[in-house]
Design a protein around this motif. Structure first.
Motif, short mmCIF file in Angstrom:
data_model
loop_
_atom_site.label_atom_id
_atom_site.label_comp_id
_atom_site.label_asym_id
_atom_site.label_seq_id
_atom_site.Cartn_x
_atom_site.Cartn_y
_atom_site.Cartn_z
N ASP A 113 -3.83 7.98 -16.91
CA ASP A 113 -4.69 8.80 -16.06
C ASP A 113 -5.62 7.94 -15.22
OD1 ASP A 113 -3.49 11.01 -17.16
OD2 ASP A 113 -5.19 11.55 -18.44
N ALA A 114 -6.12 6.86 -15.79
CA ALA A 114 -7.04 5.98 -15.06
C ALA A 114 -6.34 5.32 -13.87
CB ALA A 114 -7.60 4.92 -15.99
N LEU A 115 -5.10 4.88 -14.05
CA LEU A 115 -4.37 4.26 -12.94
C LEU A 115 -4.04 5.27 -11.85
CD1 LEU A 115 -2.01 1.81 -14.85
CD2 LEU A 115 -3.94 1.25 -13.38
N VAL A 116 -3.64 6.47 -12.25
CA VAL A 116 -3.35 7.51 -11.26
C VAL A 116 -4.63 7.88 -10.51
CG1 VAL A 116 -2.64 9.92 -10.97
CG2 VAL A 116 -1.33 8.40 -12.46
N ALA A 117 -5.74 8.02 -11.23
CA ALA A 117 -7.02 8.34 -10.59
C ALA A 117 -7.42 7.25 -9.61
CB ALA A 117 -8.09 8.55 -11.65
N ALA A 118 -7.27 5.98 -9.99
CA ALA A 118 -7.62 4.88 -9.09
C ALA A 118 -6.75 4.89 -7.84
CB ALA A 118 -7.49 3.55 -9.82
N TRP A 119 -5.49 5.18 -8.02
CA TRP A 119 -4.59 5.23 -6.87
C TRP A 119 -4.95 6.38 -5.94
CZ3 TRP A 119 -0.64 8.57 -5.17
CH2 TRP A 119 0.17 8.03 -4.17
N ILE A 120 -5.29 7.54 -6.50
CA ILE A 120 -5.70 8.69 -5.68
C ILE A 120 -6.98 8.36 -4.92
CG2 ILE A 120 -6.62 11.05 -5.80
CD1 ILE A 120 -4.63 11.53 -8.12
N VAL A 121 -7.95 7.76 -5.60
CA VAL A 121 -9.20 7.35 -4.93
C VAL A 121 -8.87 6.39 -3.80
CG1 VAL A 121 -11.36 6.08 -5.21
CG2 VAL A 121 -10.68 7.75 -6.93
N GLY A 122 -7.99 5.45 -4.04
CA GLY A 122 -7.62 4.48 -3.02
C GLY A 122 -6.91 5.09 -1.83
N ILE A 123 -6.01 6.02 -2.09
CA ILE A 123 -5.31 6.69 -0.98
C ILE A 123 -6.30 7.47 -0.12
CG2 ILE A 123 -3.73 8.62 -0.46
CD1 ILE A 123 -2.25 6.06 -1.02
N LEU A 124 -7.22 8.18 -0.74
CA LEU A 124 -8.22 8.91 0.04
C LEU A 124 -9.18 7.96 0.76
CD1 LEU A 124 -8.94 11.94 -2.29
CD2 LEU A 124 -7.56 11.86 -0.21
N ALA A 125 -9.47 6.82 0.15
CA ALA A 125 -10.28 5.81 0.83
C ALA A 125 -9.51 5.21 2.01
CB ALA A 125 -10.70 4.72 -0.14
N ASP A 126 -8.20 5.04 1.86
CA ASP A 126 -7.38 4.57 2.98
C ASP A 126 -7.44 5.53 4.16
OD1 ASP A 126 -6.28 2.09 2.26
OD2 ASP A 126 -4.76 3.04 1.00
N LEU A 127 -7.50 6.80 3.88
CA LEU A 127 -7.58 7.79 4.95
C LEU A 127 -8.92 7.72 5.70
CD1 LEU A 127 -5.90 10.83 3.20
CD2 LEU A 127 -4.91 9.33 4.95
N MET A 128 -9.94 7.16 5.06
CA MET A 128 -11.25 7.04 5.69
C MET A 128 -11.40 5.76 6.50
SD MET A 128 -13.82 8.55 2.71
CE MET A 128 -14.48 6.96 2.43
N THR A 129 -10.44 4.84 6.43
CA THR A 129 -10.57 3.56 7.12
C THR A 129 -9.54 3.45 8.23
OG1 THR A 129 -8.99 2.39 5.71
CG2 THR A 129 -11.29 2.46 4.96
N ILE A 130 -9.65 2.37 8.99
CA ILE A 130 -8.67 2.12 10.06
C ILE A 130 -7.68 1.04 9.66
CG2 ILE A 130 -10.21 2.85 11.91
CD1 ILE A 130 -10.79 -0.13 12.43
N GLU A 131 -7.76 0.56 8.43
CA GLU A 131 -6.83 -0.46 7.96
C GLU A 131 -5.46 0.17 7.67
OE1 GLU A 131 -7.18 -3.67 7.86
OE2 GLU A 131 -9.29 -3.63 8.43
N ARG A 132 -4.52 -0.68 7.37
CA ARG A 132 -3.18 -0.20 7.04
C ARG A 132 -3.21 0.61 5.75
NH1 ARG A 132 -1.45 -5.61 9.07
NH2 ARG A 132 -0.51 -5.13 11.08
N MET A 133 -2.40 1.64 5.73
CA MET A 133 -2.34 2.53 4.57
C MET A 133 -1.84 1.75 3.35
SD MET A 133 -3.00 5.62 4.02
CE MET A 133 -2.70 7.01 3.01
N GLY A 134 -2.58 1.87 2.25
CA GLY A 134 -2.17 1.26 1.00
C GLY A 134 -3.05 0.10 0.56
N LEU A 135 -3.84 -0.47 1.47
CA LEU A 135 -4.70 -1.59 1.09
C LEU A 135 -5.74 -1.17 0.07
CD1 LEU A 135 -5.70 -4.51 1.46
CD2 LEU A 135 -7.16 -3.64 3.31
N MET A 136 -6.44 -0.09 0.32
CA MET A 136 -7.46 0.39 -0.61
C MET A 136 -6.82 0.90 -1.90
SD MET A 136 -10.31 0.04 1.16
CE MET A 136 -11.56 1.20 0.79
N ALA A 137 -5.72 1.61 -1.78
CA ALA A 137 -5.05 2.14 -2.97
C ALA A 137 -4.58 1.01 -3.87
CB ALA A 137 -3.87 3.02 -2.55
N THR A 138 -4.01 -0.02 -3.27
CA THR A 138 -3.55 -1.17 -4.06
C THR A 138 -4.72 -1.90 -4.71
OG1 THR A 138 -1.66 -1.43 -2.60
CG2 THR A 138 -2.25 -3.32 -3.96
#
Length: 180
Positions: free
Chosen positions: A49-74
């Motif tokens: 659950d912690a890894l899935v939650a971190a990935w979800i937080v990262g994907i949503l953070a990626d949507l808030m930035t102008i960087e390439r998708m996946g950097l924050m999620a990774t």
């Protein structure tokens, strides 16, 4: 872990990150409330659950930035994985320990971002040194802000459905009765 309270906490944290983090800027450093949320769940939730939650937080953070998708999620997923590796050796209920873990996770995340930037623009980019210093201070500033935020999250552990730590090391789980 209960996912509906997690999503609500994530939305509140994202709103706070967008609305208040620029106002809390100190010398170019902003607190990363999303990283604090990632570390909290990496310390207290079931590992999957912690890894899935971190990935979800990262994907949503990626949507808030102008960087390439996946950097924050990774980067958030790798930070959560690093916390999961060391969490069994920590006294997780201590806010000081949690703040140190946030500091380490902040250094890891900022390091990943610097490596990404260096891969794109080279190690000799003039802005690289400024980004490294800002990343260092952002990690420190985030660790300082993590103390009050983690205190609030810790009080909400029953709402999130994260289990309380049971001390099983050295046979202490057998001391649950009142006979001791």
């Amino acid at each position: 872990m209960r996912w509906f309270p997690f999503i609500l906490a994530l939305l509140i944290t994202m709103t706070g990150q967008v609305a208040f983090a620029p106002r809390l800027e100190l010398g170019g450093a902003w607190p990363d409330a999303l990283l604090i949320l990632v570390v909290y769940f990496a310390l207290h939730a079931v590992p999957g659950d912690a890894l899935v939650a971190a990935w979800i937080v990262g994907i949503l953070a990626d949507l808030m930035t102008i960087e390439r998708m996946g950097l924050m999620a990774t980067s958030y997923a790798l930070a959560a994985g690093a916390v999961l590796v060391v969490r069994e050796g920590l006294f997780r209920e201590s806010l000081a320990v949690q703040a140190v873990v946030v500091l380490g996770a902040g250094f890891l995340v900022r390091g990943i971002w610097l490596i990404y930037r260096a891969a794109l623009y080279g190690w000799f980019d003039p802005a690289w040194r400024v980004l490294a210093v800002d990343g260092f201070w952002s990690a420190v500033y985030t660790a300082l802000w993590s103390i009050p935020m983690l205190a609030v999250l810790w009080r909400m552990r029953d709402v999130f459905g994260v289990a309380r730590r049971r001390y099983t090391w050295a046979g202490l789980e057998k001391l649950e009765s009142a006979d001791v």
